[in-house]
Motif scaffolding. Structure first.
Motif, short mmCIF file in Angstrom:
data_model
loop_
_atom_site.label_atom_id
_atom_site.label_comp_id
_atom_site.label_asym_id
_atom_site.label_seq_id
_atom_site.Cartn_x
_atom_site.Cartn_y
_atom_site.Cartn_z
N ASN A 1 5.91 14.67 -10.16
CA ASN A 1 7.01 14.73 -11.13
C ASN A 1 6.60 14.45 -12.56
O ASN A 1 7.45 14.44 -13.44
N VAL A 2 5.32 14.22 -12.82
CA VAL A 2 4.94 13.84 -14.17
C VAL A 2 5.12 15.00 -15.15
O VAL A 2 5.55 14.79 -16.29
N GLU A 3 4.83 16.21 -14.73
CA GLU A 3 4.97 17.34 -15.65
C GLU A 3 6.43 17.58 -16.00
O GLU A 3 6.78 17.82 -17.16
N GLU A 4 7.29 17.53 -14.97
CA GLU A 4 8.72 17.72 -15.25
C GLU A 4 9.26 16.60 -16.12
O GLU A 4 10.04 16.83 -17.04
N HIS A 5 8.84 15.35 -15.81
CA HIS A 5 9.28 14.22 -16.63
C HIS A 5 8.79 14.36 -18.06
O HIS A 5 9.52 14.09 -19.02
N GLN A 6 7.54 14.81 -18.22
CA GLN A 6 7.00 15.01 -19.56
C GLN A 6 7.78 16.08 -20.30
O GLN A 6 8.08 15.93 -21.49
N GLN B 1 -3.57 9.26 -20.73
CA GLN B 1 -2.48 8.59 -20.03
C GLN B 1 -1.88 9.45 -18.94
O GLN B 1 -1.48 8.96 -17.89
N LEU B 2 -1.78 10.74 -19.16
CA LEU B 2 -1.05 11.60 -18.23
C LEU B 2 -1.96 12.57 -17.47
O LEU B 2 -1.47 13.41 -16.72
N ASN B 3 -3.29 12.48 -17.71
CA ASN B 3 -4.24 13.35 -17.01
C ASN B 3 -3.92 14.82 -17.23
O ASN B 3 -4.01 15.65 -16.32
N ASP C 1 0.83 -1.21 0.00
CA ASP C 1 0.00 0.00 0.00
C ASP C 1 0.86 1.26 0.00
O ASP C 1 0.57 2.23 -0.72
N VAL C 2 1.93 1.23 0.79
CA VAL C 2 2.83 2.39 0.83
C VAL C 2 3.51 2.59 -0.52
O VAL C 2 3.65 3.72 -1.01
N LYS C 3 3.93 1.49 -1.15
CA LYS C 3 4.56 1.61 -2.46
C LYS C 3 3.59 2.22 -3.47
O LYS C 3 3.98 3.07 -4.29
N THR C 4 2.35 1.77 -3.44
CA THR C 4 1.35 2.31 -4.37
C THR C 4 1.12 3.80 -4.13
O THR C 4 1.05 4.59 -5.09
N ILE D 1 3.25 5.92 -2.74
CA ILE D 1 4.44 6.67 -3.15
C ILE D 1 4.50 6.80 -4.67
O ILE D 1 4.87 7.85 -5.21
N HIS D 2 4.11 5.72 -5.36
CA HIS D 2 4.09 5.78 -6.83
C HIS D 2 3.11 6.83 -7.32
O HIS D 2 3.42 7.61 -8.24
N LYS D 3 1.93 6.90 -6.70
CA LYS D 3 0.96 7.91 -7.11
C LYS D 3 1.46 9.31 -6.81
O LYS D 3 1.29 10.24 -7.62
N LEU D 4 2.10 9.48 -5.65
CA LEU D 4 2.65 10.80 -5.31
C LEU D 4 3.76 11.20 -6.28
O LEU D 4 3.86 12.36 -6.69
N HIS D 5 4.59 10.22 -6.64
CA HIS D 5 5.67 10.52 -7.58
C HIS D 5 5.10 10.96 -8.93
O HIS D 5 5.60 11.90 -9.55
#
Length: 330
Positions: free
Chosen positions: A170-175, A318-320, A157-160, A162-166
């Motif tokens: 960071n999705v905009e910067e990664h994009q 895919q990226l909301n 649950d914690v991994k999930t 953290i993945h959502k928070l990441h």
């Protein structure tokens, strides 16, 4: 004479001394013989109460006496992340006089060092340290395993989370970084393709012109054929004479179409025939100009793949993000 008497007296004294020494040695009790030291390879089993297991804050705590030090050391273990190897390393780190440590299962088999601690505490076991063996009685058997399973579920649950928070952070910067990398690669490919594209466009224009000439030439040939047959039918001869001639002309046209099928394995259709003539002319020009067709196709495929990656990167599903942008608008 005096010398002989002195020698005889000395000999008698020597005999008496040897006899008394022998009698003393015979009557003297034998000294105690030191027994030989016998070493056994079988570990000495110590009392079970010398090792205790308890639980603190959900973690198993093992109190174990050290081999070369007269003190007890407490080891706190983590059921999920710790293994038997970690437990052994911790014991050796506390006592430098320990050479060998092994965990033995209840059936006498050795427990592998890669086994998680949570599985070890499902049942009683023994700890062998050098030549000493400590029997360990696990209270509330299965409690550590249940805690480990609960910890694994919580860990997932914690991994999930953290993945959502990441992704959210960071999705905009990664994009943005990925978009920049793809665009730089796309610019490099387009720069390399530019001279090839220019040569290809020039030769394609020539091939298009020649194929159009062939198409219009076919139309002119059919019009000329119609004019000649009309002249011969209505001016030079009559229909009775020209009828078999037109039959053979039509049949000859059918033979030509069938010959096209035999040579190309394709039905004679005007669009297909025109495209075939265009490609034949284009590849003849490629051979004359030594145009690298393979490299040209590779660059075209790579550019198309990069554009597809950009479209996927800008996909709002895919990226909301907002609606995808068209490359033509950029």
């Amino acid at each position: 004479m005096a010398f002989l008497r002195w020698g005889r007296t000395f000999a008698v004294q020597m005999r008496q001394g040897a006899s008394s020494a022998f009698t003393t040695a015979a009557l003297r009790p034998m000294s105690r013989v030191q027994p030989l030291a016998v070493f056994s390879t079988t570990p000495t089993v110590l009392a079970a109460d010398s090792v205790s297991v308890s639980y603190q804050h959900g973690y198993p705590v093992v109190k174990l006496p050290l081999a070369s030090r007269s003190e007890t050391c407490t080891f706190t273990l983590q059921p999920v992340s710790h293994t038997v190897s970690d437990f052994i390393k911790a014991i050796k780190a506390e006592d430098g006089g320990i050479d060998r440590v092994a965990l033995i299962a209840k059936d006498g088999s050795k427990i592998a060092q890669t086994t998680p601690i949570g599985m070890v505490f499902w049942d009683d076991f023994a700890i062998c340290i050098n030549d000493s063996k400590y029997d360990v009685t696990v209270p509330d058997k299965g409690k550590v395993g249940a805690l480990a399973e609960g910890s694994l579920d919580a860990y997932d649950d914690v991994k999930t989370m953290i993945h959502k928070l990441h992704i959210a952070l960071n999705v905009e910067e990664h994009q943005r970084k990925k978009d920049q990398e793809i665009r730089m690669e796309l610019e490099r490919l387009e720069h390399e393709l530019a001279p090839l594209e220019e040569s290809h466009a020039e030769m394609a224009k020539k091939a298009q012109f020649r194929s159009n000439i062939a198409v219009w030439g076919g139309l002119g040939f059919m019009a000329l054929q119609f004019g000649i047959l009309a002249r011969l039918t209505w001016w030079e001869y009559s229909w009775d004479i020209m009828e078999p001639v037109t039959y053979f002309v039509g049949y000859g046209t059918l033979i030509a179409c069938y010959a096209y099928f035999v040579l190309t394995r394709q039905e004679y259709l005007f669009p297909d025939a025109r495209n075939r003539q265009y490609l034949l002319t284009l590849y003849r020009l490629f051979g004359k100009k030594q145009f690298d067709v393979d490299r040209y196709n590779e660059l075209k495929d790579a550019i198309a793949a990069k554009k597809d990656q950009l479209c996927c990167l800008h996909d709002a599903l895919q990226l909301n993000l907002s609606a995808p942008r068209k490359l033509s608008d950029e």
